[in-house]
Motif scaffolding. Structure first.
Motif, PDB file in Angstrom:
ATOM      1  N   GLY A   1      68.479 -59.862  68.080  1.00  0.00           N
ATOM      2  CA  GLY A   1      68.284 -58.461  68.456  1.00  0.00           C
ATOM      3  C   GLY A   1      67.175 -57.795  67.659  1.00  0.00           C
ATOM      4  N   ARG A   2      67.234 -56.477  67.577  1.00  0.00           N
ATOM      5  CA  ARG A   2      66.178 -55.703  66.927  1.00  0.00           C
ATOM      6  C   ARG A   2      66.093 -55.972  65.426  1.00  0.00           C
ATOM      7  NH1 ARG A   2      63.662 -51.556  69.121  1.00  0.00           N
ATOM      8  NH2 ARG A   2      63.642 -50.435  67.126  1.00  0.00           N
ATOM      9  N   LEU A   3      67.204 -56.386  64.796  1.00  0.00           N
ATOM     10  CA  LEU A   3      67.178 -56.695  63.374  1.00  0.00           C
ATOM     11  C   LEU A   3      66.656 -58.108  63.104  1.00  0.00           C
ATOM     12  CD1 LEU A   3      70.539 -55.129  62.164  1.00  0.00           C
ATOM     13  CD2 LEU A   3      68.247 -54.161  62.035  1.00  0.00           C
ATOM     14  N   GLY A   4      66.488 -58.893  64.154  1.00  0.00           N
ATOM     15  CA  GLY A   4      65.982 -60.249  64.023  1.00  0.00           C
ATOM     16  C   GLY A   4      64.496 -60.322  64.287  1.00  0.00           C
ATOM     17  N   LEU A   5      64.069 -61.453  64.855  1.00  0.00           N
ATOM     18  CA  LEU A   5      62.645 -61.684  65.075  1.00  0.00           C
ATOM     19  C   LEU A   5      62.039 -60.796  66.151  1.00  0.00           C
ATOM     20  CD1 LEU A   5      62.305 -65.582  64.803  1.00  0.00           C
ATOM     21  CD2 LEU A   5      61.439 -63.850  63.227  1.00  0.00           C
TER      22      LEU A   5
ATOM     23  N   TRP B   1      62.031 -57.625  66.264  1.00  0.00           N
ATOM     24  CA  TRP B   1      61.416 -56.388  65.769  1.00  0.00           C
ATOM     25  C   TRP B   1      61.341 -56.364  64.250  1.00  0.00           C
ATOM     26  CZ3 TRP B   1      58.066 -52.964  66.613  1.00  0.00           C
ATOM     27  CH2 TRP B   1      58.051 -51.751  65.918  1.00  0.00           C
ATOM     28  N   ARG B   2      62.427 -55.963  63.597  1.00  0.00           N
ATOM     29  CA  ARG B   2      62.408 -55.790  62.136  1.00  0.00           C
ATOM     30  C   ARG B   2      62.089 -57.105  61.425  1.00  0.00           C
ATOM     31  NH1 ARG B   2      66.504 -55.734  58.012  1.00  0.00           N
ATOM     32  NH2 ARG B   2      66.038 -54.242  56.355  1.00  0.00           N
ATOM     33  N   GLY B   3      62.736 -58.193  61.824  1.00  0.00           N
ATOM     34  CA  GLY B   3      62.491 -59.475  61.187  1.00  0.00           C
ATOM     35  C   GLY B   3      61.051 -59.921  61.315  1.00  0.00           C
ATOM     36  N   ALA B   4      60.458 -59.710  62.491  1.00  0.00           N
ATOM     37  CA  ALA B   4      59.061 -60.113  62.707  1.00  0.00           C
ATOM     38  C   ALA B   4      58.122 -59.330  61.795  1.00  0.00           C
ATOM     39  CB  ALA B   4      58.687 -59.901  64.169  1.00  0.00           C
ATOM     40  N   LEU B   5      58.403 -58.038  61.618  1.00  0.00           N
ATOM     41  CA  LEU B   5      57.560 -57.226  60.735  1.00  0.00           C
ATOM     42  C   LEU B   5      57.638 -57.722  59.290  1.00  0.00           C
ATOM     43  CD1 LEU B   5      58.255 -53.614  62.075  1.00  0.00           C
ATOM     44  CD2 LEU B   5      56.222 -55.032  62.456  1.00  0.00           C
TER      45      LEU B   5
END
Length: 200
Positions: A155-159, A161-165
């Motif tokens: 999800g958003r906490l993973g790769l 969104w947040r994880g990718a950043l």
């Protein structure tokens, strides 16, 4: 893949992390110590003390001169002896150096730093060949922890969104530093100096 693959990934990641704790403490602490090798000796603690004795007469025998100095320092029989008039220099196998000139005796000693001496020895891989394989296993464990960590959360906490950043930031820091500093070719002289200082 089975639906619970992420649960297995987390379980193996957790157990691998537990095993890696001891290795990480050794390599992280010794890495911090070695990073500042220009500012201090990461392996040994140096100490110096000065004593006052009755000046050694030029006519005194070498044995008497050495006995006078060793009696004052309390270090026992030296391994190396140099005598010239009222000057006496003693050396010991553990690195201790004693210099006596006139009525002044200077004792220079060094003692291994607790934990860091052994940790640095392991970090530099100066032991038997077996430690090379142990270090390789630890490197593989770190690779697993880094790669598996990418897929532990979705999800958003993973790769997505947040994880990718955060991954991008972690990659960008060393790349930007290499570009800013000029890389190894721009600091070849500094690298050679440090290498010669830490070589056995």
């Amino acid at each position: 893949m089975p639906k619970n693959w992420r649960a297995w990934l987390r379980a193996i990641h957790r157990d691998t992390g537990y095993i890696a704790v001891g290795f990480t403490l050794i390599y992280a602490l010794s890495g911090l110590a070695i990073n500042h090798i220009k500012d201090w000796d990461p392996n040994f603690h140096a100490a110096e003390r000065t004593l006052t004795i009755t000046p050694i007469a030029d006519g005194a025998s070498d044995a008497d001169a050495v006995a006078r100095v060793t009696s004052a320092t309390g270090l026992g029989k030296p391994d190396d002896i140099y005598r010239a008039g009222d000057e006496v220099r003693l050396g010991y196998a553990n690195g201790t150096q004693v210099s006596a000139i006139g009525d002044q005796v200077t004792v220079q000693q060094r003692s291994p730093r607790f934990f860091l001496r052994v940790a640095n020895w392991l970090h530099y891989n100066r032991g038997k060949k077996a430690w090379t394989y142990v270090a390789d296993i630890y490197a593989v464990m770190l690779l697993y922890l880094a790669i598996s960590g990418l897929f532990m959360i979705k999800g958003r906490l993973g790769l997505r969104w947040r994880g990718a950043l955060l991954v991008g930031a972690g990659i960008a820091v060393p790349l930007c530093y290499v570009l800013w500093s000029g890389g190894p070719e721009a600091h070849r002289g500094d690298s050679d100096t440090v290498t010669s200082r830490v070589s056995p």
